[in-house]
Write an enzyme that holds these catalytic residues in place. Structure first.
Site, PDB file in Angstrom:
ATOM      1  N   PRO A 129       0.805  -1.222   0.000  1.00  0.00           N
ATOM      2  CA  PRO A 129       0.000   0.000   0.000  1.00  0.00           C
ATOM      3  C   PRO A 129       0.839   1.275   0.000  1.00  0.00           C
ATOM      4  O   PRO A 129       0.435   2.280  -0.582  1.00  0.00           O
ATOM      5  CB  PRO A 129      -0.830  -0.129   1.290  1.00  0.00           C
ATOM      6  N   GLY A 132       5.425   0.966  -3.936  1.00  0.00           N
ATOM      7  CA  GLY A 132       5.281   0.323  -5.232  1.00  0.00           C
ATOM      8  C   GLY A 132       6.609   0.342  -5.960  1.00  0.00           C
ATOM      9  O   GLY A 132       7.455  -0.533  -5.788  1.00  0.00           O
ATOM     10  N   ILE A 158      -1.178  -7.645  -6.450  1.00  0.00           N
ATOM     11  CA  ILE A 158      -0.377  -8.840  -6.698  1.00  0.00           C
ATOM     12  C   ILE A 158      -1.056  -9.708  -7.759  1.00  0.00           C
ATOM     13  O   ILE A 158      -2.119 -10.301  -7.515  1.00  0.00           O
ATOM     14  CB  ILE A 158      -0.163  -9.642  -5.391  1.00  0.00           C
ATOM     15  N   ALA A 178      17.264  -0.422   1.328  1.00  0.00           N
ATOM     16  CA  ALA A 178      17.451  -1.571   0.447  1.00  0.00           C
ATOM     17  C   ALA A 178      18.182  -2.724   1.119  1.00  0.00           C
ATOM     18  O   ALA A 178      17.960  -3.894   0.781  1.00  0.00           O
ATOM     19  CB  ALA A 178      18.214  -1.127  -0.802  1.00  0.00           C
ATOM     20  N   GLU A 241      11.395  -8.496 -16.480  1.00  0.00           N
ATOM     21  CA  GLU A 241      10.009  -8.049 -16.373  1.00  0.00           C
ATOM     22  C   GLU A 241       9.730  -6.897 -17.332  1.00  0.00           C
ATOM     23  O   GLU A 241       8.677  -6.848 -17.988  1.00  0.00           O
ATOM     24  CB  GLU A 241       9.711  -7.606 -14.939  1.00  0.00           C
ATOM     25  N   GLY A 363       7.600  -0.983 -12.936  1.00  0.00           N
ATOM     26  CA  GLY A 363       8.248   0.333 -12.880  1.00  0.00           C
ATOM     27  C   GLY A 363       7.518   1.302 -13.781  1.00  0.00           C
ATOM     28  O   GLY A 363       7.365   1.067 -14.977  1.00  0.00           O
TER      29      GLY A 363
END
Length: 381
Positions: A129, A132, A158, A178, A241, A363
């Site tokens: 939430p 992203g 998802i 990260a 992706e 992205g």
């Protein structure tokens, strides 16, 4: 655009074209109404030998390079429902590829083999939430407790979330940023995991879910690689992706163009075909030019990726341009159809609303521009 394909790739394409025509396209409206693809889609693709094209032959995969995925995508896109290839790619290219690369032999034997055979369906759980594109900001936490991790938090948007048998899940095991992120495989029958299907504007054949973890206990052996190494794993998967989205966007735009061109020849207004008017001749000429350019960028990105060359900038350009082209083409092609282009029963109408998500997934366009700027010294100090 034309491309030189091998004989094996041509054979694969012909086989897939027949399969999609006979076994997929006739059912996509029913699948969209149901909000999901059936499990039989995965088992049939496995029987064709294409569900795990890039997975290791040791675990039932095809051991092929990304060009074979391009063929699979281009043929699946012919069904006219973006949700179908989205569900397949989320399973094989996104969720399972990380287990193939970083999982223990036991995890690969169970999940990668099960995925390649179509017995198990996977989902990738990263977005939240409040996080992203900002992957480093995710909050879902996993705390080590003996031989388990206990997970608390939530995931959002998802793909395959309600039909998956396992979630390749990004969790926070360390501090902020990260360096505190890990990846772990969560069976969806785990106690403490609940799932809620979301309603979307498009890609209706692909289910999308919100996931909730409340003291969800998962074996520590399900961790991928080392604890707190997950951010790099996620980043390593993004190039594939984004190429998937680039190829899908090009195929999406090409299908829209073909539909609009046929309509322009068949539909008559004021006593003439629509393509008898120069305005639409020129607008569709612009559409085709954009599609050809997008395909060239996508092919360039795939070529670099397959050859193992650094390609973050080129792949980001391909994803940015191809997905924004798909949205532009969808708008133009819906316009030429007039009212028909706004109908759910119209293929162009459905493709139009499906195009909206392409500039967000894997992205956003804004993130792609930032990556391109960083890679090409466009940020002044």
């Amino acid at each position: 655009m034309d491309w030189e394909w091998t004989e094996e790739q041509d054979l694969l394409r012909r086989s897939l074209r027949d399969y999609v025509r006979d076994r997929v396209t006739p059912h996509v409206l029913a699948w969209e109404a149901a909000g999901e693809v059936p499990r039989s889609l995965f088992t049939e693709l496995a029987q064709l030998g294409v569900l795990g094209l890039r997975l290791s032959p040791e675990y039932g995969g095809g051991g092929q390079d990304f060009w074979y995925t391009v063929v699979l995508l281009e043929e699946l896109m012919r069904c006219g429902s973006l949700g179908v290839p989205v569900a397949v790619m989320a399973h094989s290219e996104f969720a399972t590829m990380l287990i193939e690369r970083y999982g223990s032999p036991a995890l690969r034997a169970h999940y990668v083999r099960g995925a390649a055979e179509g017995r198990l369906i996977g989902a990738l759980g990263v977005s939240e939430p409040d996080a992203g594109s900002d992957v480093a900001g995710l909050r879902t936490r996993a705390v080590r407790d003996g031989d388990d991790y206990v997970i608390n938090g939530a995931k959002l948007y998802i793909t395959n979330g309600t039909i998956a048998d396992y979630i390749t899940l990004a969790v926070r095991t360390g501090g902020p940023g990260a360096r505190g992120i890990s990846m772990i495989v969560v069976p969806t029958d785990s106690k403490g995991l609940t799932r809620r299907r979301l309603r979307k504007l498009g890609t209706h054949a692909s289910d999308t879910a919100e996931l909730f973890f409340e003291d969800c206990r998962v074996p520590a052996a399900n961790l991928l690689g080392a604890e707190n190494d997950g951010f790099g794993m996620i980043m390593s998967g993004f190039e594939g992706e984004r190429l998937v989205l680039s190829v899908m966007a090009c195929s999406h735009a090409r299908l829209l163009f073909d539909q609009a061109r046929q309509w322009g020849h068949d539909r008559r207004v004021f006593g003439h075909p629509v393509l008898g008017f120069q305005v639409w001749q020129h607008r569709l000429a612009d559409v085709l030019t954009r599609i050809e350019a997008a395909e060239a960028l996508a092919r360039r990105g795939v070529d670099l990726y397959v050859r193992g060359r650094p390609a973050q900038s080129e792949i980001s350009m391909a994803k940015l341009f191809a997905t924004e082209t798909a949205r532009y083409v969808a708008s133009e092609c819906a316009q030429i159809l007039g009212g028909q282009g706004y109908m759910e029963e119209s293929l162009v109408g459905r493709l139009h609303r499906d195009a909206l998500a392409m500039t967000i997934g894997a992205g956003s366009s804004e993130v792609m521009r930032e990556l391109i700027a960083r890679a090409n010294h466009l940020i002044a100090q």
